[in-house]
Design a protein around this motif. Structure first.
Motif, PDB file in Angstrom:
ATOM      1  N   LYS A  62      -2.447  10.632 -28.337  1.00 51.51           N
ATOM      2  CA  LYS A  62      -2.296  11.795 -29.026  1.00 51.51           C
ATOM      3  C   LYS A  62      -2.828  11.942 -30.336  1.00 51.51           C
ATOM      4  N   LEU A  63      -2.300  11.098 -30.977  1.00 48.45           N
ATOM      5  CA  LEU A  63      -2.833  11.024 -32.643  1.00 48.45           C
ATOM      6  C   LEU A  63      -4.178  10.580 -32.756  1.00 48.45           C
ATOM      7  N   LEU A  64      -4.315   9.354 -32.279  1.00 51.06           N
ATOM      8  CA  LEU A  64      -5.624   8.692 -32.557  1.00 51.06           C
ATOM      9  C   LEU A  64      -6.723   8.849 -31.455  1.00 51.06           C
ATOM     10  N   GLY A  65      -6.346   9.566 -30.293  1.00 50.51           N
ATOM     11  CA  GLY A  65      -7.327   9.959 -29.248  1.00 50.51           C
ATOM     12  C   GLY A  65      -7.951   8.633 -28.514  1.00 50.51           C
ATOM     13  N   PHE A  66      -7.101   7.812 -28.707  1.00 54.11           N
ATOM     14  CA  PHE A  66      -7.700   6.382 -27.757  1.00 54.11           C
ATOM     15  C   PHE A  66      -7.373   6.424 -26.610  1.00 54.11           C
ATOM     16  N   LYS A  67      -8.275   6.052 -25.616  1.00 53.60           N
ATOM     17  CA  LYS A  67      -8.415   5.832 -24.145  1.00 53.60           C
ATOM     18  C   LYS A  67      -7.376   4.981 -23.479  1.00 53.60           C
ATOM     19  N   PHE A  68      -6.351   4.951 -22.740  1.00 60.89           N
ATOM     20  CA  PHE A  68      -5.596   3.824 -22.325  1.00 60.89           C
ATOM     21  C   PHE A  68      -6.446   3.280 -21.243  1.00 60.89           C
ATOM     22  N   LEU A  69      -6.554   2.102 -21.343  1.00 60.43           N
ATOM     23  CA  LEU A  69      -7.381   1.246 -20.356  1.00 60.43           C
ATOM     24  C   LEU A  69      -6.686   0.528 -19.166  1.00 60.43           C
ATOM     25  N   GLU A  70      -5.697  -0.230 -19.809  1.00 65.05           N
ATOM     26  CA  GLU A  70      -4.888  -0.913 -18.850  1.00 65.05           C
ATOM     27  C   GLU A  70      -3.812  -1.410 -19.313  1.00 65.05           C
ATOM     28  N   ARG A  71      -2.711  -2.111 -18.416  1.00 66.71           N
ATOM     29  CA  ARG A  71      -1.752  -2.805 -19.042  1.00 66.71           C
ATOM     30  C   ARG A  71      -1.669  -4.061 -18.118  1.00 66.71           C
ATOM     31  N   LEU A  97      -2.621  -3.773 -27.536  1.00 62.64           N
ATOM     32  CA  LEU A  97      -1.061  -3.855 -28.179  1.00 62.64           C
ATOM     33  C   LEU A  97      -0.254  -5.201 -27.529  1.00 62.64           C
ATOM     34  N   VAL A  98       0.360  -5.701 -28.238  1.00 61.68           N
ATOM     35  CA  VAL A  98       1.052  -7.021 -27.773  1.00 61.68           C
ATOM     36  C   VAL A  98       2.184  -7.016 -28.066  1.00 61.68           C
ATOM     37  N   GLN A  99       3.072  -6.932 -27.046  1.00 59.98           N
ATOM     38  CA  GLN A  99       4.656  -6.992 -27.031  1.00 59.98           C
ATOM     39  C   GLN A  99       5.069  -8.119 -26.240  1.00 59.98           C
ATOM     40  N   ASN A 100       6.042  -9.082 -26.834  1.00 58.49           N
ATOM     41  CA  ASN A 100       6.625 -10.038 -26.281  1.00 58.49           C
ATOM     42  C   ASN A 100       8.201 -10.064 -26.170  1.00 58.49           C
ATOM     43  N   THR A 116       3.658  -8.252 -22.496  1.00 57.88           N
ATOM     44  CA  THR A 116       3.266  -7.027 -22.033  1.00 57.88           C
ATOM     45  C   THR A 116       1.812  -6.524 -23.090  1.00 57.88           C
ATOM     46  N   LEU A 117       0.517  -6.506 -22.603  1.00 64.03           N
ATOM     47  CA  LEU A 117      -0.441  -6.313 -23.220  1.00 64.03           C
ATOM     48  C   LEU A 117      -1.176  -4.787 -22.716  1.00 64.03           C
ATOM     49  N   ASP A 118      -1.147  -3.959 -23.542  1.00 68.90           N
ATOM     50  CA  ASP A 118      -1.793  -2.541 -23.491  1.00 68.90           C
ATOM     51  C   ASP A 118      -3.143  -2.596 -24.053  1.00 68.90           C
ATOM     52  N   ASN A 153       7.479  -2.455 -29.010  1.00 70.72           N
ATOM     53  CA  ASN A 153       7.882  -1.709 -27.834  1.00 70.72           C
ATOM     54  C   ASN A 153       6.389  -1.093 -27.509  1.00 70.72           C
ATOM     55  N   ALA A 154       5.705  -1.531 -26.584  1.00 71.32           N
ATOM     56  CA  ALA A 154       4.229  -0.887 -26.296  1.00 71.32           C
ATOM     57  C   ALA A 154       4.437   0.629 -25.928  1.00 71.32           C
ATOM     58  N   ASP A 155       5.328   0.987 -25.133  1.00 73.29           N
ATOM     59  CA  ASP A 155       5.409   2.325 -24.487  1.00 73.29           C
ATOM     60  C   ASP A 155       5.775   3.248 -25.475  1.00 73.29           C
ATOM     61  N   GLU A 156       6.540   2.858 -26.885  1.00 71.36           N
ATOM     62  CA  GLU A 156       6.794   3.675 -27.704  1.00 71.36           C
ATOM     63  C   GLU A 156       5.433   3.972 -28.692  1.00 71.36           C
ATOM     64  N   LYS A 157       4.380   3.318 -28.565  1.00 72.79           N
ATOM     65  CA  LYS A 157       3.196   3.564 -29.132  1.00 72.79           C
ATOM     66  C   LYS A 157       2.307   4.377 -28.517  1.00 72.79           C
ATOM     67  N   ARG A 158       2.465   4.696 -27.356  1.00 67.01           N
ATOM     68  CA  ARG A 158       1.600   5.297 -26.338  1.00 67.01           C
ATOM     69  C   ARG A 158       1.292   6.715 -26.935  1.00 67.01           C
TER      70      ARG A 158
END
Length: 146
Positions: A23-32, A56-59, A43-45, A13-18
């Protein structure tokens, strides 16, 4: 020489990894990117991290290689992706060296690129994705899977 493009992280579940990513790693969300194909929704985040991108790859289908990987090994690092200028020439060169590919011909997919995956049993156990990005306005080649 291939250029590092991204690492693929197989998740349920990609949403659960946001929160982990931002927050933890400080990575910037680019796109889904969401791709609907017969029998599966991918679903690719994409997250920007120093020195690269994490995908992040969710099928949705349990029968996809990603979900078979998750079922067998749990969530985790799934593949490394290299950007190439000419995917068909790279594939021919690698095939001459004994590498086999799981997607032939290459598939038009993520982020406007043509992609394929090498069979990890022919690359020393390393799951490798190759991607050739199309230039803005460049049409999808007729030989590519869509």
């Amino acid at each position: 020489m291939p250029i590092m493009d991204h690492f693929g992280y197989a998740v349920r579940n990609a949403d659960e990894k946001r929160g982990l990513m931002e927050k933890l790693l400080g990575f910037k969300f680019l796109e889904r990117k969401v791709y609907e194909r017969p029998g599966n929704t991918a679903t690719l985040d994409f997250y920007e991290c120093q020195g690269g991108v994490l995908e992040l790859v969710q099928n949705s289908s349990p029968d996809t290689p990603i979900n078979k990987f998750v079922a067998a090994r749990g969530e985790g690092l799934h593949h490394v992706c290299f950007r190439v200028d000419d995917i068909r020439a790279t594939m021919a060169d690698w095939e001459a060296q004994g590498v086999k590919f799981n997607i032939k011909p290459p598939l038009f997919g993520s982020r406007g690129g043509l992609l394929t995956f090498a069979d990890a049993s022919t690359t020393g156990g390393l799951a490798i994705e190759l991607v050739q990005y199309l230039k803005p306005g460049e049409p999808i080649p007729g030989w590519a899977q869509k």
